[in-house]
Design an enzyme around this catalytic site. Structure first.
Site, PDB file in Angstrom:
ATOM      1  N   GLU A 112       1.710  -0.503  -5.052  1.00 51.39           N
ATOM      2  CA  GLU A 112       0.781   0.584  -5.385  1.00 51.39           C
ATOM      3  C   GLU A 112       1.632   1.848  -5.517  1.00 51.39           C
ATOM      4  O   GLU A 112       1.954   2.504  -4.534  1.00 51.39           O
ATOM      5  CB  GLU A 112      -0.274   0.784  -4.294  1.00 51.39           C
ATOM      6  CG  GLU A 112      -1.341   1.771  -4.753  1.00 51.39           C
ATOM      7  CD  GLU A 112      -1.980   2.609  -3.657  1.00 51.39           C
ATOM      8  OE1 GLU A 112      -2.955   3.310  -3.960  1.00 51.39           O
ATOM      9  OE2 GLU A 112      -1.502   2.580  -2.509  1.00 51.39           O
ATOM     10  N   ASP A 133       0.830  -1.204   0.000  1.00 49.39           N
ATOM     11  CA  ASP A 133       0.000   0.000   0.000  1.00 49.39           C
ATOM     12  C   ASP A 133       0.868   1.260   0.000  1.00 49.39           C
ATOM     13  O   ASP A 133       1.862   1.339   0.721  1.00 49.39           O
ATOM     14  CB  ASP A 133      -0.882  -0.017   1.260  1.00 49.39           C
ATOM     15  CG  ASP A 133      -1.878   1.117   1.262  1.00 49.39           C
ATOM     16  OD1 ASP A 133      -2.770   1.110   0.400  1.00 49.39           O
ATOM     17  OD2 ASP A 133      -1.761   2.012   2.123  1.00 49.39           O
TER      18      ASP A 133
HETATM   19  C1  GLC Z   1      -3.932   3.337  -0.689  1.00 48.82           C
HETATM   20  C2  GLC Z   1      -5.211   2.535  -0.671  1.00 48.82           C
HETATM   21  C3  GLC Z   1      -6.314   3.420  -0.197  1.00 48.82           C
HETATM   22  C4  GLC Z   1      -5.983   3.897   1.202  1.00 48.82           C
HETATM   23  C5  GLC Z   1      -4.625   4.587   1.253  1.00 48.82           C
HETATM   24  C6  GLC Z   1      -4.143   4.760   2.657  1.00 48.82           C
HETATM   25  O1  GLC Z   1      -3.979   4.358  -1.619  1.00 48.82           O
HETATM   26  O2  GLC Z   1      -5.453   1.978  -1.934  1.00 48.82           O
HETATM   27  O3  GLC Z   1      -7.550   2.777  -0.216  1.00 48.82           O
HETATM   28  O4  GLC Z   1      -6.959   4.794   1.647  1.00 48.82           O
HETATM   29  O5  GLC Z   1      -3.648   3.822   0.591  1.00 48.82           O
HETATM   30  O6  GLC Z   1      -3.768   3.539   3.227  1.00 48.82           O
END
Ligand code: GLC
Length: 505
Positions: free
Chosen positions: A229, A175
């Site tokens: 991500e 994440d």
């Molecule tokens: C990432 C996740 C999102 C979350 C953020 C904070 O972007 O995909 O859903 O709110 O991280 O953890």
């Protein structure tokens, strides 16, 4: 499954056959850990357990094993940038003492926060505690950022990775992977003059961190996958995370944000393939996820792109869902024909639109709450799937989570299984073909000569995909039609449609 209207592990286990029939190789589960749910579980209180609302650790182990038994791998979400304020470390840190060093606690400036950073969810990125110090949270105040310069933080996450890999998890999604390291000086940020290096995005230290994680992943047999991500505007910087000793893949957000426009898509596909080839990493293709407006809704608008900055401005703009659905069908065939891996966001296979009229009282997203309701946030893409029946909860078992619309009877799994032309059957057929055809998945791809507003490319073994983004019909190439997003009549592909053709069959 237990009737509370909130998805759980028992529910996923009871639908593994659905996932198998859909034809997916793996499932990625967003955070399932104990959490106060300030951000739908992305505020983790304990990285080694399951929140009771979802089930138990034993059920998670059973899910991993049962998925393997039907040929499906499991990817879990690890959240390294921040914990929850309910995490034991943060509780200790609040009491003062050395635990504070694992987070970013700082003195304020004359009663104001220590620097000018803003939370991505709106408002200041700092919250003051009882003894007047402030702690940093790039997201919600319930998500205190961890200090990755602290050796105990690194050691803890090495151990968390092993904890889940030891339980049979096949990969982890990391994440906010490009935000985890910070400039320890925490300097003020001038958005008009982006500094290089940025104080909290894409810092060099991350590469060494992920090399260490890769060594852990590679110490398992078979090796486990690391999926980042990584939101970065520069594709060259992006693929640095995918060098051979770092992450395996990362979500292609440039493609996700790309408008429904042949030239823009072609540019994005070319750039993706070239930059990924340079580091030897597979490309990924993503149309939607739990943070963005569903693409059926986006593609039905005049302005079909996505960016977080414009989510609020585009909210509830007129959309032609029939057009959006046509384009979504074509986009599914486009992504599934390209080289690399494809992520399907739950409900995309049903053609679900964004739910834009959720009542304020029902909204859950901290973005909505922190913006005093001015930004709708992401709840509209997170509404539970309709399984069957003609009224909410459509077989989901309760209405405890986000409310479903009254007009989803036509979109349920049961309705779509029975309809040969449904979005679900399109995905099932295309995924089955993708698995069966030798030329799809990884491998070369070559553009054919085509008009600027048509995408046509060849894959090995006589396979061609044509996507018509023009306003006029185009001829379907000679060969056997394997699948089309819309019925092909008289050898003609209508606008906003795609077809796969084989000359080998
Ligand atoms: C990432 C996740 C999102 C979350 C953020 C904070 O972007 O995909 O859903 O709110 O991280 O953890």
């Amino acid at each position: 499954m237990n009737g509370d209207g909130i998805g759980d592990l028992a529910g996923i286990r009871s639908h593994l056959e659905y996932l198998h029939d859909l034809g997916v190789d793996a499932i990625w589960l967003s955070p399932w850990y104990p959490s106060p749910m300030a951000d739908a579980g992305y505020d983790v209180a304990d990285y080694r357990d399951i929140d009771p609302v979802f089930g138990t650790l034993a059920e998670a182990e059973a899910l991993i094993a049962e998925a393997h038994a039907v040929g499906i791998r499991t990817i879990v979400d690890i959240v390294p940038n921040h914990t929850s304020t309910a995490h034991v470390w943060f509780a200790e840190a609040l009491a003062g003492g050395p635990m504070r060093d694992r987070f970013y606690f700082r003195a304020g400036r004359d009663g104001r926060p220590p620097n000018n950073w803003e939370s991505i969810f709106g408002g200041p990125a700092w919250t003051q505690v009882a003894d007047d110090q402030w702690y940093l949270h790039l997201f919600d105040s319930g998500q205190p950022d961890l200090n990755w310069d602290h050796p105990a933080v690194r050691a803890e996450f090495d151990d968390i990775l092993r904890f889940w890999f030891d339980r049979g998890v096949d990969g982890i999604r990391i994440d906010s992977a490009a935000m985890v390291a910070k400039d320890p000086a925490l300097p003020d940020f001038d958005p008009l003059m982006p500094p290089d290096p940025h104080p909290w995005i894409d810092r060099e230290a991350l590469h060494e961190l992920y090399r260490g994680w890769r060594r852990i992943a590679d110490s398992y047999h078979p090796s486990r996958a690391l999926i980042g991500e990584v939101w970065l505007p520069d594709p060259q910087r992006f693929v640095r995370y995918l060098r051979p000793d770092e992450l395996h893949t990362a979500f292609n957000f440039d493609f996700l944000g790309c408008p429904w426009d042949a030239k823009a898509l072609r540019r994005c596909i070319d750039e993706t393939l070239t930059t990924h080839a340079a580091v030897g990493a597979p490309a990924t293709w993503v149309l939607s996820n739990h943070d963005v407006t569903r693409h059926v809704t986006r593609y039905g608008r005049t302005d079909t792109g996505f960016s977080h900055d414009l989510r609020q401005a585009r909210h509830q703009l007129p959309t032609d869902l029939a057009l959006g659905t046509r384009r979504a069908r074509a986009a599914a065939l486009l992504t599934l024909a390209l080289p690399g891996s494809v992520y399907v966001y739950q409900g995309e296979e049903l053609g679900l639109p964004e739910v834009e009229d959720i009542a304020a009282a029902d909204r859950q997203d901290p973005i909505f709450l922190r913006s005093a309701g001015t930004d709708p946030g992401r709840d509209g893409c997170r509404v539970p799937l309709p399984w069957s029946g003609s009224a909410p909860p459509y077989g989901f078992g309760g209405t405890g989570w986000l409310p479903q619309p009254d007009d989803w009877a036509e979109r349920t799994v049961a309705t779509q299984i029975a309809d040969d032309q449904s979005m679900l059957n399109l995905y099932r057929r295309a995924l089955r073909l993708r698995r069966a055809l030798p030329g799809l998945g990884d491998g070369p791809s070559e553009w054919q000569d085509s008009a600027d507003d048509v995408l046509a490319f060849d894959r090995p073994h006589g396979f061609t995909c044509v996507v018509n983004l023009s306003a006029r019909p185009v001829a379907v190439p000679a060969g056997t039609v394997l699948i089309a997003s819309t019925p092909i009549i008289d050898g003609v592909l209508p606008p906003d449609a795609a077809v796969w053709v084989s000359t080998a069959l």
